[in-house]
Design an enzyme around this catalytic site. Structure first.
Site, PDB file in Angstrom:
ATOM      1  N   ASP A  53       2.144  -7.932  -0.079  1.00  0.00           N
ATOM      2  CA  ASP A  53       2.600  -6.624  -0.582  1.00  0.00           C
ATOM      3  C   ASP A  53       3.494  -5.811   0.363  1.00  0.00           C
ATOM      4  O   ASP A  53       3.218  -5.746   1.560  1.00  0.00           O
ATOM      5  CB  ASP A  53       1.399  -5.702  -0.829  1.00  0.00           C
ATOM      6  CG  ASP A  53       0.256  -6.357  -1.547  1.00  0.00           C
ATOM      7  OD1 ASP A  53       0.368  -7.524  -1.913  1.00  0.00           O
ATOM      8  OD2 ASP A  53      -0.764  -5.673  -1.726  1.00  0.00           O
ATOM      9  N   GLU A 236      -4.770  -3.163  -8.750  1.00  0.00           N
ATOM     10  CA  GLU A 236      -4.413  -3.046  -7.338  1.00  0.00           C
ATOM     11  C   GLU A 236      -3.138  -2.211  -7.204  1.00  0.00           C
ATOM     12  O   GLU A 236      -2.380  -2.043  -8.157  1.00  0.00           O
ATOM     13  CB  GLU A 236      -4.170  -4.445  -6.731  1.00  0.00           C
ATOM     14  CG  GLU A 236      -5.391  -5.353  -6.793  1.00  0.00           C
ATOM     15  CD  GLU A 236      -5.191  -6.712  -6.123  1.00  0.00           C
ATOM     16  OE1 GLU A 236      -6.103  -7.159  -5.415  1.00  0.00           O
ATOM     17  OE2 GLU A 236      -4.132  -7.337  -6.318  1.00  0.00           O
TER      18      GLU A 236
END
Ligand code: FRU
Length: 512
Positions: A53, A236
């Site tokens: 990420d 998420e």
């Protein structure tokens, strides 16, 4: 005898010359690709080893900071650090040393960063504005012990433009008292109306909002998510921010939430909600699930904090948890998507979050290697530049009298096929024959709905960079991002419309 051999030699020479001049059917001269050919030319990649990420994206004093989930010692996920890079225009990146290392409280998971302009935290020490990173600490010991309170939120700060970071002594700043198994990825923004910081946090298949006057003391405000949106996996990397609807003064709040698995075409994906937020509670009348990108490889994306002109600039990890650790690159793993600008629009009375590569990605006319002169219903590009697989192709189809078009991108043995059917408003992308097998997921045909504009035109932009394609319809009304790893270079790009259709514009540009 000698004379006869000479004649045969002569014939062979003529045959070879003809083949060389006109290309010879059956002779495949595409280059075999190696790992070096797979490294993207104009997308952000780590210099070496594993990345997932994007984290802590924040703008300060002429620099866009990009932190990212990073494991510097291996090419698969491991103890998470925050890698770091900066850019002045989001195109060229300078790699900086690792910003945050794992510590006694755990690995450093995803999170955000803000510029604390009013020094609400009291952490400012010098002339520069203090930057505060808010992230999840993940304790492996606690996870193994099965106590379910292994994730909690912590902060770190920098008083030297993000070059060095100090972890706050009182960490964690938000404990996991309720023992929520998945309790992570804080995204923090300043809420002017309530003069509070708002933290949006993923918690199982919900988000939770917390407020704080100083980034240190956090109070629970509300949660959102039960019975709305997609729930095929854990939520998420949320993000929450206000936006003006294009061409109006109407303000709405946008909430982005990644989900894994449970994406529309398999594995990880990014959904969004449009609604209102009063400083404590998010409400929305949205009933359908909306996806920011229908491809298989756009995950964990969020926006830059403090961006100039209040632009909403978004970037995501260009991979999918289903196969990310196994894609055929070994010295480094993963790239980010192109930086994209988000715009909020209204189409047929419904809100639509558009996303399209930022203007700085566009190239100059010198880089055009194909430019269609007259409308055609079939076009083939076989330019040398295509083989380098770093280009942007912009095409406009006139679909007013036609029902379908097809696009082929490949070589004689492997390819990607894209097809549109107007009667079904359906786009399909088939990468099952593109080369590398994505743990079976390449057999999933990527599909999404889209329609031509009121004049019957359908615009499509394809950004190709070695092993990725990012497709945008009508400048970002729909997007689809996906990876492919051909064994031999793709040397041919063809477009074909059905009867009465036409390709009105077609331009292909090399991107450096
Ligand atoms: C999303 C994610 C986050 C987590 C991080 C760990 O891809 O699972 O929820 O913080 O990756 O690397």
């Amino acid at each position: 005898m000698i004379g006869y051999t000479k004649v045969i030699h002569k014939i062979c020479f003529v045959v070879l010359l003809t083949a060389a001049m006109f290309g010879c059917a059956g002779v495949d001269n595409s280059k075999l690709l190696t790992e070096t050919d797979y490294r993207p030319a104009y997308h952000f990649t780590p210099l070496a080893n594993w990345m997932n990420d994007p984290n802590g994206m924040v703008y300060y004093d002429g620099e866009y900071h990009l932190f990212y989930q990073y494991y510097p010692e291996g090419n698969v996920w491991g103890p998470m650090h925050w890698g770091h890079a900066i850019s002045t225009e989001l195109v060229e990146w300078e790699h900086l040393p690792i910003a945050l290392y794992p510590d006694d409280l755990g690995y450093i998971f995803s999170g955000s960063a803000v510029v604390d302009k009013n020094n609400t935290s009291g952490l400012k020490t010098g002339e520069e504005g203090v930057m505060v990173a808010i992230f999840t600490h993940h304790s492996m010991e606690k996870e193994k012990a099965g106590t379910h309170d292994h994730q909690y939120q912590s902060i770190a700060y920098s008083n030297d433009k993000g070059r060095t970071w100090v972890k706050y002594k009182g960490n964690p700043v938000l404990e996991n008292d309720e023992k929520i198994h998945d309790f992570r990825d804080p995204k923090v923004m300043w809420h002017e109306a309530s003069q509070r910081w708002i933290m949006t946090l993923a918690a199982g298949q919900q988000v939770k909002f917390y407020t704080s006057p100083n980034l240190i003391d956090w109070t629970f405000a509300s949660d959102y998510g039960t019975g709305v949106g997609a729930h095929g996996g854990v939520w998420e990397c949320p993000d929450l921010f206000p936006m003006k609807v294009e061409g109006s003064d109407e303000e709405k709040w946008v909430m982005i939430v990644s989900i894994n698995p449970g994406g529309p075409n398999g594995g990880s994906a990014t959904q969004y909600f449009i609604g209102d937020f009063d400083g404590k509670t998010f409400t929305s009348s949205q009933t359908e699930t909306k996806w920011l990108d229908y491809g298989t490889d756009n995950y964990a994306g969020v926006t830059w904090s403090n961006a100039p002109k209040d632009q909403k600039l978004f970037l995501a990890w260009m991979s999918n948890w289903h196969y990310a650790t196994e894609v055929p690159t070994y010295t480094w793993r993963s790239a980010m998507t192109l930086p994209r600008e988000l715009l909020l629009a209204k189409k047929n009375d419904a809100y639509l979050l558009k996303n399209y590569p930022i203007a700085a990605m566009e190239t100059t006319d010198n880089n055009i290697f194909y430019n269609l002169k007259n409308a055609e219903n079939e076009v083939e590009i076989d330019a040398e530049e295509l083989r380098e697989a770093q280009f942007h192709c912009s095409v406009s189809f006139d679909m007013s009298e036609s029902n379908e078009f097809e696009i082929f991108y490949g070589n004689d043995s492997a390819y990607i096929e894209i097809a549109y059917d107007k009667s079904l408003s359906k786009m399909t992308i088939d990468r099952s024959q593109s080369g590398y097998d994505f743990k079976g997921m390449n057999d999933n045909i990527i599909t999404f709905n889209c329609t031509p504009d009121a004049d019957g035109k359908l615009e499509m932009d394809m950004w190709v960079d070695k092993t990725s394609m990012e497709i945008f319809i009508n400048k970002g009304e729909e997007a689809a991002t996906f990876l492919f790893f051909p064994k031999k270079e793709f040397s041919n790009l063809r477009f074909k419309t059905g009867n009465n259709g036409s390709i009105e514009k077609l331009k292909a540009m090399r991107i450096e």
